[in-house]
Write an enzyme that holds these catalytic residues in place. Structure first.
Site, PDB file in Angstrom:
ATOM      1  N   GLU A  80       5.113 -20.690   8.119  1.00 34.82           N
ATOM      2  CA  GLU A  80       5.357 -22.101   8.425  1.00 34.82           C
ATOM      3  C   GLU A  80       4.667 -22.996   7.402  1.00 34.82           C
ATOM      4  O   GLU A  80       3.505 -22.796   7.067  1.00 34.82           O
ATOM      5  CB  GLU A  80       4.846 -22.441   9.831  1.00 34.82           C
ATOM      6  CG  GLU A  80       5.491 -21.624  10.941  1.00 34.82           C
ATOM      7  CD  GLU A  80       6.975 -21.920  11.120  1.00 34.82           C
ATOM      8  OE1 GLU A  80       7.473 -22.906  10.529  1.00 34.82           O
ATOM      9  OE2 GLU A  80       7.635 -21.147  11.840  1.00 34.82           O
ATOM     10  N   ARG A  90      10.723 -27.317  25.529  1.00 38.76           N
ATOM     11  CA  ARG A  90      12.073 -26.977  26.019  1.00 38.76           C
ATOM     12  C   ARG A  90      11.981 -26.266  27.380  1.00 38.76           C
ATOM     13  O   ARG A  90      12.855 -26.390  28.225  1.00 38.76           O
ATOM     14  CB  ARG A  90      12.698 -26.049  24.959  1.00 38.76           C
ATOM     15  CG  ARG A  90      14.038 -25.482  25.218  1.00 38.76           C
ATOM     16  CD  ARG A  90      14.444 -24.553  24.051  1.00 38.76           C
ATOM     17  NE  ARG A  90      13.467 -23.496  23.767  1.00 38.76           N
ATOM     18  CZ  ARG A  90      13.399 -22.336  24.425  1.00 38.76           C
ATOM     19  NH1 ARG A  90      14.248 -22.049  25.395  1.00 38.76           N
ATOM     20  NH2 ARG A  90      12.495 -21.426  24.103  1.00 38.76           N
ATOM     21  N   CYS A 143       3.371 -23.121  19.942  1.00 37.52           N
ATOM     22  CA  CYS A 143       3.024 -22.654  18.583  1.00 37.52           C
ATOM     23  C   CYS A 143       2.721 -23.828  17.665  1.00 37.52           C
ATOM     24  O   CYS A 143       1.700 -23.844  16.972  1.00 37.52           O
ATOM     25  CB  CYS A 143       4.147 -21.791  18.003  1.00 37.52           C
ATOM     26  SG  CYS A 143       4.191 -20.151  18.750  1.00 37.52           S
ATOM     27  N   HIS A 167       5.329 -17.166  12.167  1.00 37.24           N
ATOM     28  CA  HIS A 167       6.155 -16.720  13.294  1.00 37.24           C
ATOM     29  C   HIS A 167       6.693 -15.313  13.012  1.00 37.24           C
ATOM     30  O   HIS A 167       7.079 -15.005  11.880  1.00 37.24           O
ATOM     31  CB  HIS A 167       7.331 -17.679  13.501  1.00 37.24           C
ATOM     32  CG  HIS A 167       7.067 -18.727  14.536  1.00 37.24           C
ATOM     33  ND1 HIS A 167       7.077 -20.079  14.263  1.00 37.24           N
ATOM     34  CD2 HIS A 167       6.783 -18.624  15.869  1.00 37.24           C
ATOM     35  CE1 HIS A 167       6.810 -20.752  15.372  1.00 37.24           C
ATOM     36  NE2 HIS A 167       6.625 -19.895  16.362  1.00 37.24           N
TER      37      HIS A 167
HETATM   38  N1  PCA Z   1       5.802 -18.494  20.716  1.00 30.66           N
HETATM   39  C1  PCA Z   1       5.949 -19.829  21.274  1.00 30.66           C
HETATM   40  C2  PCA Z   1       4.664 -20.111  21.980  1.00 30.66           C
HETATM   41  C3  PCA Z   1       3.962 -18.813  22.106  1.00 30.66           C
HETATM   42  C4  PCA Z   1       4.680 -17.891  21.215  1.00 30.66           C
HETATM   43  O1  PCA Z   1       4.343 -16.737  20.928  1.00 30.66           O
HETATM   44  C5  PCA Z   1       6.375 -20.892  20.249  1.00 30.66           C
HETATM   45  O2  PCA Z   1       7.056 -20.533  19.262  1.00 30.66           O
HETATM   46  O3  PCA Z   1       6.051 -22.054  20.427  1.00 30.66           O
END
Ligand code: PCA
Length: 213
Positions: A80, A90, A143, A167
């Site tokens: 990111e 959401r 996140c 991610h």
């Molecule tokens: N993914 C979520 C929150 C916790 C996770 O592992 C996100 O992408 O916000």
């Protein structure tokens, strides 16, 4: 020894596993040479996750902080680039909270860039044989909340610390009947090992001089 704080999340949205935590603990068990990697598991709860992150930073006094999260549907390890000052959920988080159109930090800047050498990270993961890409949105759920909290904390209190967010795809066992992309935790951990090494190695060759994002 470079101190690294590596966070993952607890399962959310009715899941029983979260690949981000599975990968974080595997990686902490066999870190790259020269790095001491401390794993921390964050709640998938607005506010609480930010407090847990803050406490973990205080406890470990890290040179580098990399936070991991699950992005179901994404096919690769995505690094990111930018955290935005918005909570806009959401779905409810694990405590039933669902903030809509709220700032992560009231009065904070609209966004922060990761201070990881993001393009070098993408290249390092690919060199380790895994798919990777640069992402320009970490979403507006927990996140991004943690990512923004981290960058705000580093900017305001620990300017020499580097930090960012990555991610990772779902685990194969999470999407067995869903025709969705996935990667095993062990494989993700291998890619992240290369990413951590690249993150502690200096500046990004792909960005203009003087800019570290
Ligand atoms: N993914 C979520 C929150 C916790 C996770 O592992 C996100 O992408 O916000």
């Amino acid at each position: 020894m470079t101190r690294v704080l590596l966070t993952g999340f607890e399962p959310f949205d009715n899941a029983t596993l979260n690949p981000s935590w599975e990968a974080a603990r595997l990686l902490a068990d066999s870190p790259p040479e020269g790095l001491k990697v401390t794993p921390a598991r964050l709640s998938c709860v607005f506010g609480r996750a930010a407090e847990e992150l803050r406490a973990a930073v205080q406890d470990t006094d890290p040179d580098l902080v990399v936070c991991l999260g699950q992005a179901t549907g994404r096919p690769d390890i995505s690094i990111e680039r930018i955290a935005v000052n918005i909570d806009d959920a959401r779905i409810p988080d694990n405590a039933g909270r669902q903030p809509i159109d709220r700032p992560v930090v009231r009065g904070g800047p609209a966004a922060y860039f990761a201070t990881l050498p993001v393009k070098a990270c993408v290249a390092a993961v690919r060199e380790a044989g895994l798919p990777a890409s640069l992402s320009h949105t970490a979403g507006t759920f927990v996140c991004n909340h943690v990512f923004y909290t981290l960058m705000h904390l580093l900017t305001t209190e620990r300017p020499t610390g580097r930090g960012g967010f990555v991610h990772v795809p779902a685990l194969p066992e999470q999407v067995l009947d869903q025709a969705m992309p996935s990667l095993p935790a062990r494989t993700v951990a291998r890619g992240l090992r290369a990413l951590l090494t690249a993150s502690t190695r200096g500046t990004d060759l792909h960005t203009p001089e003087g800019i570290t994002h």
